[in-house]
Design a protein around this motif. Structure first.
Motif, PDB file in Angstrom:
ATOM      1  N   ARG A   9      40.171  -1.792  24.748  1.00 27.82           N
ATOM      2  CA  ARG A   9      40.659  -0.534  25.323  1.00 27.82           C
ATOM      3  C   ARG A   9      39.875  -0.185  26.585  1.00 27.82           C
TER       4      ARG A   9
ATOM      5  N   LEU B 176      41.395  -2.122  29.257  1.00 25.34           N
ATOM      6  CA  LEU B 176      42.673  -1.536  29.660  1.00 25.34           C
ATOM      7  C   LEU B 176      42.458  -0.338  30.576  1.00 25.34           C
TER       8      LEU B 176
ATOM      9  N   ALA C  66      47.867  -7.464  23.167  1.00 24.93           N
ATOM     10  CA  ALA C  66      49.122  -6.723  22.991  1.00 24.93           C
ATOM     11  C   ALA C  66      49.096  -5.708  21.846  1.00 24.93           C
ATOM     12  N   PRO C  67      48.625  -6.066  20.638  1.00 20.21           N
ATOM     13  CA  PRO C  67      48.625  -5.066  19.566  1.00 20.21           C
ATOM     14  C   PRO C  67      47.751  -3.850  19.875  1.00 20.21           C
TER      15      PRO C  67
ATOM     16  N   ALA D 131      47.011  -2.819  23.051  1.00 24.44           N
ATOM     17  CA  ALA D 131      47.595  -2.137  24.211  1.00 24.44           C
ATOM     18  C   ALA D 131      48.862  -1.379  23.842  1.00 24.44           C
ATOM     19  N   PHE D 132      49.631  -1.922  22.887  1.00 22.47           N
ATOM     20  CA  PHE D 132      50.910  -1.315  22.509  1.00 22.47           C
ATOM     21  C   PHE D 132      50.986  -1.143  20.992  1.00 22.47           C
ATOM     22  N   PRO D 133      50.118  -0.320  20.417  1.00 24.67           N
ATOM     23  CA  PRO D 133      50.091  -0.196  18.951  1.00 24.67           C
ATOM     24  C   PRO D 133      51.387   0.356  18.364  1.00 24.67           C
ATOM     25  N   ASP D 134      51.985   1.357  19.022  1.00 27.81           N
ATOM     26  CA  ASP D 134      53.221   1.937  18.490  1.00 27.81           C
ATOM     27  C   ASP D 134      54.352   0.921  18.508  1.00 27.81           C
ATOM     28  N   THR D 135      54.487   0.217  19.620  1.00 27.31           N
ATOM     29  CA  THR D 135      55.527  -0.805  19.715  1.00 27.31           C
ATOM     30  C   THR D 135      55.291  -1.908  18.695  1.00 27.31           C
ATOM     31  N   THR D 136      54.027  -2.292  18.516  1.00 29.09           N
ATOM     32  CA  THR D 136      53.699  -3.338  17.545  1.00 29.09           C
ATOM     33  C   THR D 136      54.107  -2.925  16.141  1.00 29.09           C
TER      34      THR D 136
ATOM     35  N   ARG E 283      56.422  -0.768  15.319  1.00 30.49           N
ATOM     36  CA  ARG E 283      57.887  -0.745  15.223  1.00 30.49           C
ATOM     37  C   ARG E 283      58.461  -2.159  15.109  1.00 30.49           C
TER      38      ARG E 283
ATOM     39  N   TYR F 218      50.559 -12.014  12.603  1.00 35.40           N
ATOM     40  CA  TYR F 218      50.484 -12.114  14.064  1.00 35.40           C
ATOM     41  C   TYR F 218      49.790 -13.414  14.467  1.00 35.40           C
TER      42      TYR F 218
END
Length: 215
Positions: free
Chosen positions: A115, A118, A170-171, A173-178, A180, A195
């Motif tokens: 993070r 990022l 990726a998980p 950086a994009f926890p919500d998308t991951t 879903r 994963y």
């Protein structure tokens, strides 16, 4: 709350010895580094405040300057702590699948360093925080894996390195998308295995492509 600086004195009712003060100072540094990682991760370098870091660590903000010379020095120390941590699990001689697995496990166990990276990427370059490792990325290991057939040699090494970093990050950086996409939380042990299995499959395809191109 007893601060690391006063712990030895309050515990023994006397002025600590030189050795005790040294241990006390190490505890203070460790507490500040952990608190700084929390604050820089939550707010970025620009948004983090020395006072908040010291409060989180349970010490006076003057100790930030004493131990690290200020906010810049503390940020550099956080980066250097991560580089030392990375050295404990990163081995360029490991098979690529195992190396990627180690980076993924570390990122899921403690996502704060990723993070922090990022946040750095989102910061205006003109106001970028100090950097403990400003040199260009060494792509020697990636090129060696291409030569040994682990990775295809017809893809730019820098591209391959960036793609692998993105896959691990990726998980985080994009926890919500991951969540879903996978239908499970990141702290579910089954997510890491699922994963990682996917990453191994991708790496297997890359290795297969490398073997095919070598024929």
């Amino acid at each position: 709350m007893t601060s690391p600086r006063s712990e030895a004195r309050t515990a023994r009712g006397r002025t600590p010895s030189r050795g005790e003060r040294q241990v006390d100072g190490e505890r203070t540094r460790a507490a500040l580094l952990d608190a700084a990682l929390d604050e820089f991760t939550a707010k970025g370098f620009a948004g983090a405040r020395v006072r908040d870091i010291a409060t989180r660590a349970g010490v006076s903000k003057d100790l930030v300057a004493y131990h690290f010379g200020g906010k810049d020095g503390l940020y550099l120390a956080v980066q250097e702590a991560w580089l030392r941590r990375e050295d404990t699990f990163s081995d360029p001689d490991l098979p690529l699948t195992e190396l990627v697995a180690r980076y993924l496990r570390d990122a899921l166990t403690d996502p704060r360093p990723l993070r922090l990276l990022l946040w750095r990427g989102l910061t205006d370059p003109d106001h970028a925080p100090p950097d403990a490792d400003p040199e260009a990325e060494d792509l020697t290991a990636t090129r060696a894996r291409q030569q040994h057939g682990e990775l295809p040699d017809d893809i730019e090494p820098a591209m391959l390195r960036l793609l692998l970093l993105a896959a691990v990050a990726a998980p985080v950086a994009f926890p919500d998308t991951t969540v879903r996409l996978f239908g499970t939380s990141l702290d579910d042990p089954s997510f890491e295995e699922r994963y990682l299995q996917g990453l191994r499959g991708l790496l297997a395809h890359l290795s297969s492509a490398a073997a095919t191109s070598a024929q």
